[in-house]
Design a protein around this motif. Sequence first.
Motif, short mmCIF file in Angstrom:
data_model
loop_
_atom_site.label_atom_id
_atom_site.label_comp_id
_atom_site.label_asym_id
_atom_site.label_seq_id
_atom_site.Cartn_x
_atom_site.Cartn_y
_atom_site.Cartn_z
N GLN A 5 13.49 27.28 21.89
CA GLN A 5 13.03 26.77 23.41
C GLN A 5 12.68 28.00 24.20
O GLN A 5 11.99 27.98 25.32
N SER A 7 11.08 30.50 23.72
CA SER A 7 9.41 31.09 23.59
C SER A 7 8.36 30.13 24.15
O SER A 7 7.41 30.25 23.86
N GLY A 8 8.96 28.98 24.85
CA GLY A 8 8.14 28.08 25.30
C GLY A 8 7.80 26.90 24.42
O GLY A 8 8.73 26.03 24.31
N ASN A 52 11.31 28.26 31.80
CA ASN A 52 10.89 26.85 30.83
C ASN A 52 12.20 26.61 29.89
O ASN A 52 12.71 27.42 29.40
N ASN A 53 12.10 25.40 29.74
CA ASN A 53 13.13 24.57 29.07
C ASN A 53 14.55 25.20 29.29
O ASN A 53 15.54 25.06 28.41
N GLN A 112 11.14 23.21 33.51
CA GLN A 112 11.37 24.50 34.12
C GLN A 112 12.28 24.47 35.33
O GLN A 112 11.91 23.61 36.33
N SER A 156 5.00 34.06 31.88
CA SER A 156 5.03 33.14 31.09
C SER A 156 6.09 32.22 31.39
O SER A 156 6.12 31.04 31.17
N ASN A 214 9.03 32.35 30.14
CA ASN A 214 9.79 32.05 28.97
C ASN A 214 10.73 32.93 28.50
O ASN A 214 10.59 34.05 28.79
N ASP A 257 14.23 32.62 18.67
CA ASP A 257 13.75 33.52 19.60
C ASP A 257 14.89 34.55 20.16
O ASP A 257 15.90 34.56 20.23
#
Length: 269
Positions: free
Chosen positions: A9, A11-12, A54-55, A49, A121, A123, A84
């Motif tokens: 998660q 990493s997007g 994100n996530n 987000q 990003s 991320n 990740d």
Amino acid sequence: MKIYFPQWQGSGNGQNIEPGAQTILHYLNDPEFANIPLSHISAGEHGIQKHNINNYDAITEQLTRLKKEIDYNQPKTIKTIGGDCGLEIVPVSYLNEKYPNIGIIWFDAHADINRPCDSPSCNFHGMPLRTLLGEGERNMNPLLFSTISASQIHYVGLRDIDTTEQNRIDEDNIYAPAQINIEHLVTTLKSKNINNLYLHFDFDCLEPNDYDKTYYEVPNGLLIKDAEECISALKTNFNIVGSSVLESVTTKIEELKPIEGIINALMKN
């Protein structure tokens, strides 16, 4: 302690990061790896987000689970199959608390030292080192056992750097040579009276012509033979208390053949 934690998660959308980690787990065929469950909170395409990450909810829920597991076991060493790079904030901060002045060797094409507000990003796998420095999202600080200093960070294979990351590297003259020099790295670590090391290994540090089954492919990377030589020299000269293998995405064990030496050096006793 051996940990299997295929977090994607950070990493997007994380395409093939979890099955890629599972492939390495199957290759090693070692029952000692503890499986830390991932969150069921929606992520990726349906993720939310928060705090420019994100996530966020899925990441913090599962990292809280990882922290509790490590805290309960109180291991002397940690080896992690991931996943990740964002997961590193937990094992690195734990080992830093246990071994003050631990040297962190960051084999990675990317600096992973953005603040959330600076990240293009959003991320989290581009933010773990900034988080570990205590300069990231403050709501994530409870996930840390300790914070590190910039002098503990040593990059190998770094070549894809955001401007804000370069500014942070320059601010404290973080070790980030353009080309690998193993003797210089060993000498630098010894000059800082560093005895214990954590070896973070994102496979995108490697030259794609040598190994391209990575989440990102970045040209002009580290040759596999040089990575193996560097790991060997670090193991000879220092006490390795933690290591990770991250962001390989192949789902075929036979495609791990080029990097078997690296996996074995970092994950086997």
